[in-house]
Scaffold this motif. Sequence first.
Motif, short mmCIF file in Angstrom:
data_model
loop_
_atom_site.label_atom_id
_atom_site.label_comp_id
_atom_site.label_asym_id
_atom_site.label_seq_id
_atom_site.Cartn_x
_atom_site.Cartn_y
_atom_site.Cartn_z
N PRO A 58 0.81 -1.23 0.00
CA PRO A 58 0.00 0.00 0.00
C PRO A 58 0.84 1.27 0.00
CG PRO A 58 -0.79 -1.55 1.66
CD PRO A 58 0.52 -2.07 1.17
N TYR A 90 -5.92 2.47 2.03
CA TYR A 90 -4.74 3.11 2.63
C TYR A 90 -4.53 4.51 2.06
CZ TYR A 90 0.22 3.62 3.89
OH TYR A 90 1.42 4.06 4.39
N SER A 93 -7.20 6.91 3.46
CA SER A 93 -6.94 7.33 4.84
C SER A 93 -5.76 8.29 4.89
CB SER A 93 -6.64 6.11 5.72
OG SER A 93 -7.80 5.34 5.87
N TYR A 94 -4.72 8.01 4.11
CA TYR A 94 -3.52 8.84 4.14
C TYR A 94 -3.85 10.27 3.74
CZ TYR A 94 1.40 10.12 3.37
OH TYR A 94 2.62 10.72 3.43
N GLY A 101 -11.95 3.57 4.55
CA GLY A 101 -10.55 3.76 4.90
C GLY A 101 -9.81 2.45 5.10
N THR A 102 -8.54 2.58 5.45
CA THR A 102 -7.64 1.43 5.46
C THR A 102 -8.03 0.38 6.49
OG1 THR A 102 -5.30 0.80 5.68
CG2 THR A 102 -5.99 2.73 6.89
N GLU A 103 -8.53 0.80 7.67
CA GLU A 103 -8.89 -0.21 8.68
C GLU A 103 -10.13 -0.98 8.27
OE1 GLU A 103 -8.94 0.41 13.10
OE2 GLU A 103 -7.71 2.13 12.53
N THR A 104 -11.14 -0.26 7.79
CA THR A 104 -12.37 -0.92 7.36
C THR A 104 -12.07 -1.89 6.23
OG1 THR A 104 -13.51 1.14 7.88
CG2 THR A 104 -14.72 -0.49 6.60
N ASN A 110 -8.18 -8.72 4.68
CA ASN A 110 -7.12 -9.45 5.38
C ASN A 110 -7.81 -10.48 6.26
OD1 ASN A 110 -5.41 -10.19 7.49
ND2 ASN A 110 -4.35 -8.23 7.52
N ALA A 113 -7.09 -10.43 10.12
CA ALA A 113 -7.77 -9.36 10.87
C ALA A 113 -9.28 -9.63 10.89
CB ALA A 113 -7.46 -8.01 10.23
#
Lengths: 411, 411
Positions: A58, A90, A93-94, A101-104, A110, A113
């Motif tokens: 990413p 990623y 979010s950046y 965003g990257t976490e969602t 992944n 996760a």
Amino acid sequence: MPQPPLHVLLVCSRPRRPSPALLQHPAIGELSVVTEYGHVHDYGPDTAVATVRDVNDPEAVRRAAARLFARRPADAVLAPYETGLPAAGYVRSYYGLPGPGTETVGRFTNKLAMKRRLATAGLSLAPYVAAHSPRQARAAAAELGWPCVVKPAFGGGSKGVAVVEGPEALERYLAADRALPAGTPLLVEEFVPMAAEYHCDAVVERGEPRFACVSRYFGPPLGRPGALTGSRLLPGDHPERAELLELHRRAVTALGLEDGVTHLEVFRTADGGTLLSEIACRPAGGPIPDMIEHRYGVDLWDTHVRFSLSLPSELPVARPESTTHTLNVLLPVRPGVITELTPAAELSALPGVRSVRMLHAVGDLVPEELYSASATGFVHAEVATDAEVDGLLAELAGRFTLRTKPVDGSR
Amino acid sequence: MPQPPLHVLLVCSRPRRPSPALLQHPAIGELSVVTEYGHVHDYGPDTAVATVRDVNDPEAVRRAAARLFARRPADAVLAPYETGLPAAGYVRSYYGLPGPGTETVGRFTNKLAMKRRLATAGLSLAPYVAAHSPRQARAAAAELGWPCVVKPAFGGGSKGVAVVEGPEALERYLAADRALPAGTPLLVEEFVPMAAEYHCDAVVERGEPRFACVSRYFGPPLGRPGALTGSRLLPGDHPERAELLELHRRAVTALGLEDGVTHLEVFRTADGGTLLSEIACRPAGGPIPDMIEHRYGVDLWDTHVRFSLSLPSELPVARPESTTHTLNVLLPVRPGVITELTPAAELSALPGVRSVRMLHAVGDLVPEELYSASATGFVHAEVATDAEVDGLLAELAGRFTLRTKPVDGSR
């Protein structure tokens, strides 16, 4: 909220070039693309393209995006397919850009996760162990017993997923390039014999499923090479539907999706229980989105593009549930040069068939690496009764012929 | 929740080796470290170390972590200092490990993502424009007017932050290596003359500030080289306290922090308004955590370690507010070899001084690159009245002597 037409950064990878319909989506005014080395010329002269060695990195994608943003910053980021999703999240979010965003996205791409979060929320999963080395994979398999299932933490379309019968098969799997690339964890799962497999496809808006439907696969997508595959939509009054829709709702809540298109896979075990397999935050692969659009008038691809750009979904009211049996069939494929293939017209003439979309023709070279949605063509059908479903599948299996020869010319 | 002692992955960078107190935190049983090239030998023989070229590349840190996890997976990830925070959040999210994830940490470390979110929540910020190229930076400065403030999107301790007086100064800034490294965006901000600057330091638990205090800087941390700097805690009955605590609460809510230690910086403008400058999700730099522990008995470093490992905060009841004036003073520093420096004992003898901690001694070489918390030493003091604060600062300024010579030996 940004107003279309937008300057959109598209994140793509080597194997799949986005469809023209996607590239010409009315919300997209200007396109910049990050893709993998060697694919600059997949796009027209009006499109700025930056390339990376590996779209699974990413930060490399973000640095490539920075080069494009130096010309003109994008308003939004779109990844049409599984491989580009984590980098797209990623980059959003950046740069503080709208959309998931990257976490969602990480929790939907992944599997490590994802499973940790789903297990914490109390959802039933096949027992699994994460392995960060061949040694840990061997220990995990020995702990879970044979056969077991191995899969990389990332990847869609059953890529790299294998049922491993014993220690020797595991060594063959681990020796292949695909195992643990760039330190990607491997998941080792207990093999749970399944009675059936379902998929639930949905549009989630503000955390709630706004549209959702359930389908049942004809057979599990792994392990039956050469057979007809596909799935059928469960009609609205189907007794299993409510349970599976509730599982989907719980998974979405556990993973914290606000707005997105989802594709959930669930197993029914021999004892009648359910096991959540995985869930993606993109439209299903293959002919499933077409089947859903035919049946409900809901365009999952358009919705995915709109949510990725943080635009309202503009969903139509889904057509009401009925007792019609709607199904999609994947015509089998195998690597080699196609020497004989049943013509589409012959399949279209069968009762109940609504459309046939061939992806291959005689003379095509089919590559070695196939995915769960790989096919020579897609058949969409609607019939009135269960018996007619079985009859149509038998007819298709009887009529369909595929002959291939190896690339070197021998048969 | 993991039970200590834990196997902790520490993410560090070149300039700062963690303190022994941190490395020996009782919750840490085993330590693995990702740091930058050349720093393997900063750690003992019992510590597994993997190195990366640039700790600002989260995926590179993740791949280094994968090599360490192949030996033994870690239970948790800790980044003590600003530079390692984004990669630590990224690694946590990737592996489903507890503690603040990549999006949360991103909103507290990436000033672009931070400001977009804070502005959306209606908090007052200095007007800013993001620049992804020198051309965009020039256009942004021309739009905002001179002087303006330029700062990289990432970095703590005022690193790379500059007040730029005009086009020539901007060109000098842009020509330096630090501008736009690896495509890091640059923020160009309107220069807003400030009447005062405050910091708010807090412990947030389950989204709510559980402990918070407000301090006022003696002078702005930029632009007064050679002067005494530092800050004083506002006593509990100070009229500005409630407004600034409320700003902190709104910022934390806007950025979505669940559990963490925060350090917020706020400007008071000439017209009496407030402007939120930035907020970090780690303890303040320099002597501020010590000042807070002296005054309130709250250990921000211990709390940061515990939250990073997803352990309960174990906060003591903070000592009650009083009318005592508590202050910390940074003794000035400048690059060169120190030839003369006031002895600590001489400063300790001043009325109200509780402790003096010297960071340098005669003969030390002070490097060129200095941060907002760089100092020859820290002085902690408690006095009874405003007049005594001013008196002590005047005494310290009068007594303190620093002489340096250039490294080449000439004076």
